[in-house]
Design a protein around this motif. Structure first.
Motif, PDB file in Angstrom:
ATOM      1  N   SER A   1       6.630  16.337   6.710  1.00  0.00           N
ATOM      2  CA  SER A   1       7.351  16.518   7.979  1.00  0.00           C
ATOM      3  C   SER A   1       8.271  15.350   8.286  1.00  0.00           C
ATOM      4  CB  SER A   1       6.358  16.715   9.123  1.00  0.00           C
ATOM      5  OG  SER A   1       5.658  15.510   9.400  1.00  0.00           O
ATOM      6  N   GLY A   2       8.283  14.350   7.422  1.00  0.00           N
ATOM      7  CA  GLY A   2       9.212  13.237   7.604  1.00  0.00           C
ATOM      8  C   GLY A   2       8.581  11.898   7.919  1.00  0.00           C
ATOM      9  N   THR A   3       7.266  11.844   8.115  1.00  0.00           N
ATOM     10  CA  THR A   3       6.603  10.568   8.369  1.00  0.00           C
ATOM     11  C   THR A   3       6.627   9.735   7.093  1.00  0.00           C
ATOM     12  OG1 THR A   3       5.153  11.533  10.043  1.00  0.00           O
ATOM     13  CG2 THR A   3       4.450   9.456   9.070  1.00  0.00           C
ATOM     14  N   ARG A   4       7.128   8.526   7.197  1.00  0.00           N
ATOM     15  CA  ARG A   4       7.353   7.721   6.007  1.00  0.00           C
ATOM     16  C   ARG A   4       6.161   6.850   5.632  1.00  0.00           C
ATOM     17  NH1 ARG A   4      12.906   7.494   4.893  1.00  0.00           N
ATOM     18  NH2 ARG A   4      12.871   5.360   4.078  1.00  0.00           N
ATOM     19  N   ALA A   5       5.296   6.556   6.589  1.00  0.00           N
ATOM     20  CA  ALA A   5       4.155   5.689   6.308  1.00  0.00           C
ATOM     21  C   ALA A   5       2.940   6.194   7.079  1.00  0.00           C
ATOM     22  CB  ALA A   5       4.467   4.251   6.699  1.00  0.00           C
TER      23      ALA A   5
ATOM     24  N   ALA B   1      -2.978   7.975   1.828  1.00  0.00           N
ATOM     25  CA  ALA B   1      -2.676   7.069   2.938  1.00  0.00           C
ATOM     26  C   ALA B   1      -2.957   5.629   2.542  1.00  0.00           C
ATOM     27  CB  ALA B   1      -3.508   7.431   4.167  1.00  0.00           C
ATOM     28  N   HIS B   2      -2.278   4.716   3.199  1.00  0.00           N
ATOM     29  CA  HIS B   2      -2.573   3.297   3.047  1.00  0.00           C
ATOM     30  C   HIS B   2      -3.829   3.009   3.869  1.00  0.00           C
ATOM     31  CE1 HIS B   2       1.292   2.231   1.117  1.00  0.00           C
ATOM     32  NE2 HIS B   2       1.741   3.268   1.809  1.00  0.00           N
TER      33      HIS B   2
ATOM     34  N   THR C   1       4.712  -6.053  10.142  1.00  0.00           N
ATOM     35  CA  THR C   1       5.585  -6.319   8.996  1.00  0.00           C
ATOM     36  C   THR C   1       5.295  -5.349   7.867  1.00  0.00           C
ATOM     37  OG1 THR C   1       5.782  -8.664   9.549  1.00  0.00           O
ATOM     38  CG2 THR C   1       6.225  -8.042   7.272  1.00  0.00           C
ATOM     39  N   LEU C   2       4.005  -5.116   7.611  1.00  0.00           N
ATOM     40  CA  LEU C   2       3.628  -4.169   6.554  1.00  0.00           C
ATOM     41  C   LEU C   2       4.121  -2.761   6.878  1.00  0.00           C
ATOM     42  CD1 LEU C   2       2.035  -3.458   3.972  1.00  0.00           C
ATOM     43  CD2 LEU C   2       0.004  -3.180   5.427  1.00  0.00           C
TER      44      LEU C   2
ATOM     45  N   PRO D   1       0.182   3.869  -2.167  1.00  0.00           N
ATOM     46  CA  PRO D   1      -0.867   3.568  -1.184  1.00  0.00           C
ATOM     47  C   PRO D   1      -1.904   2.608  -1.752  1.00  0.00           C
ATOM     48  CG  PRO D   1      -0.381   5.911  -1.191  1.00  0.00           C
ATOM     49  CD  PRO D   1       0.367   5.316  -2.351  1.00  0.00           C
ATOM     50  N   ALA D   2      -2.288   1.653  -0.935  1.00  0.00           N
ATOM     51  CA  ALA D   2      -3.247   0.633  -1.359  1.00  0.00           C
ATOM     52  C   ALA D   2      -4.342   0.499  -0.317  1.00  0.00           C
ATOM     53  CB  ALA D   2      -2.543  -0.702  -1.567  1.00  0.00           C
ATOM     54  N   THR D   3      -5.427  -0.121  -0.709  1.00  0.00           N
ATOM     55  CA  THR D   3      -6.549  -0.383   0.191  1.00  0.00           C
ATOM     56  C   THR D   3      -6.585  -1.871   0.501  1.00  0.00           C
ATOM     57  OG1 THR D   3      -7.847   1.466  -0.670  1.00  0.00           O
ATOM     58  CG2 THR D   3      -9.048  -0.278   0.466  1.00  0.00           C
TER      59      THR D   3
END
Length: 337
Positions: free
Chosen positions: A147-151, A163-164, A308-309, A321-323
């Protein structure tokens, strides 16, 4: 009875342009901070003065249509009680996002189950979503991206595919409390389990962490003390401590520990001579009690680093995606243990 006055027609960019004597494109450049060196400082000041005089504010929805996304960072709220740690964390994060030009929106508690929360959030076309509760599914994460969510970030105790993951390992909280109680010579340990099911995501791993600490020290079995946040329930938990012969208790957090402390004292059980007690959160009130409450102090990173992230991943949504583990803990020993 007279009718209420009709709402005034909001000023438009064309009105600002006429008053300032410039084109609508110039108004857009100036008020959206995209002018670069194309607009002189005197013209900028004239446009801003005209906008202020008319009470004009750029239309966020129109700007979003042009950009293909909003500047909204949606913070998914929680149905569980939010303690001071999260309140301060969210406050700092919202300020840091605002300084980067984002609008943070607190949306919660999360509606429905399955993919329903993601669908509700996607309607707002946020640039990023940070979800506190473990309500997102992998399909929901995918829906938000499409739907366009980048993060998309999850803030909790376990990652979600796609997900991150910002992990707060609650086992460390229980392990720190357990290690301290064991170091003071306690061997018959108990753990408060709040009756509020919304706290299960925190209480279960805290119990697991303390049990692991007890097992490594070859201590006896760890008993659970169900506790509703009422005086009657506190009295019942204190009686269970006495009947089980417990000599050390982790009270889940400072609030539940303070309730149990008062109940133990009412029952004539000395703290810490008979029962050592540890809380978590390091609340000021715990330092004002007598005996002063030992506690697990928890720290989350400042809002600036997370903002910032978020900004970096919005700029480059292809980032894998990272943990990341956010939570650090330390035991603060006081008089109750």
């Amino acid at each position: 009875m007279s009718n209420p006055p009709a709402a005034a027609t909001p000023p438009t960019s064309a009105d600002v342009a006429r008053l300032a004597g410039v084109s609508r494109a110039t108004v857009s450049f100036v008020l959206n901070d995209t002018a670069g060196g194309r607009v002189g400082e005197q013209t900028r000041q004239r446009v801003r003065a005209a906008a202020a005089e008319l009470g004009y504010v750029p239309h966020a929805a129109a700007r979003s249509l042009r950009a293909g996304r909003t500047g909204v960072v949606l913070l998914g709220g929680s149905s569980a009680p939010i303690g001071p740690l999260f309140s301060e964390f969210y406050r700092e994060l919202q300020g840091a996002l605002r300084r980067r030009g984002y609008t943070s929106v607190l949306y919660g508690p999360s509606p429905g189950e399955g993919d329903e929360p993601a669908r509700a959030w996607a309607e707002l076309r946020p640039a990023a979503v940070l979800c506190l509760e473990p309500v997102l599914t992998p399909a929901g994460v995918d829906l938000l991206h499409r739907s366009g969510t980048r993060a998309v970030f999850t803030l909790g105790t376990a990652p979600v595919a796609g997900a991150h993951a910002l992990i707060m390992d609650q086992r460390e909280v229980g392990a720190a409390a357990g290690a301290h109680l064991l170091a003071t010579g306690r061997r018959r340990l108990g753990v408060v389990i709040p009756a509020d099911p919304g706290l299960d995501q925190f209480s279960a791993p805290r119990l697991a962490g303390l049990r692991a600490a007890a097992a490594s020290a070859l201590a006896g079995p760890v008993e659970t003390l169900p506790l509703d946040f009422t005086e009657a329930s506190g009295a019942a938990a204190a009686a269970r401590c006495r009947d089980l012969g417990l000599d050390g208790v982790f009270g889940y957090n400072d609030e539940y520990a303070m309730l149990l402390l008062r109940s133990l004292q009412d029952l004539g059980l000395d703290v810490p001579a008979r029962v050592a007690l540890v809380g978590a959160d390091d609340l000021l009130l715990g330092r004002l009690l007598r005996p002063r409450l030992s506690t697990v102090h928890m720290t989350l990173p400042g809002g600036e680093s997370l903002a910032t992230l978020i900004d970096e991943i919005i700029a480059d949504p292809t980032t894998t995606p990272a943990t990341r583990n956010l939570l650090t803990v330390r035991l603060i020993p006081r008089d109750s243990s």
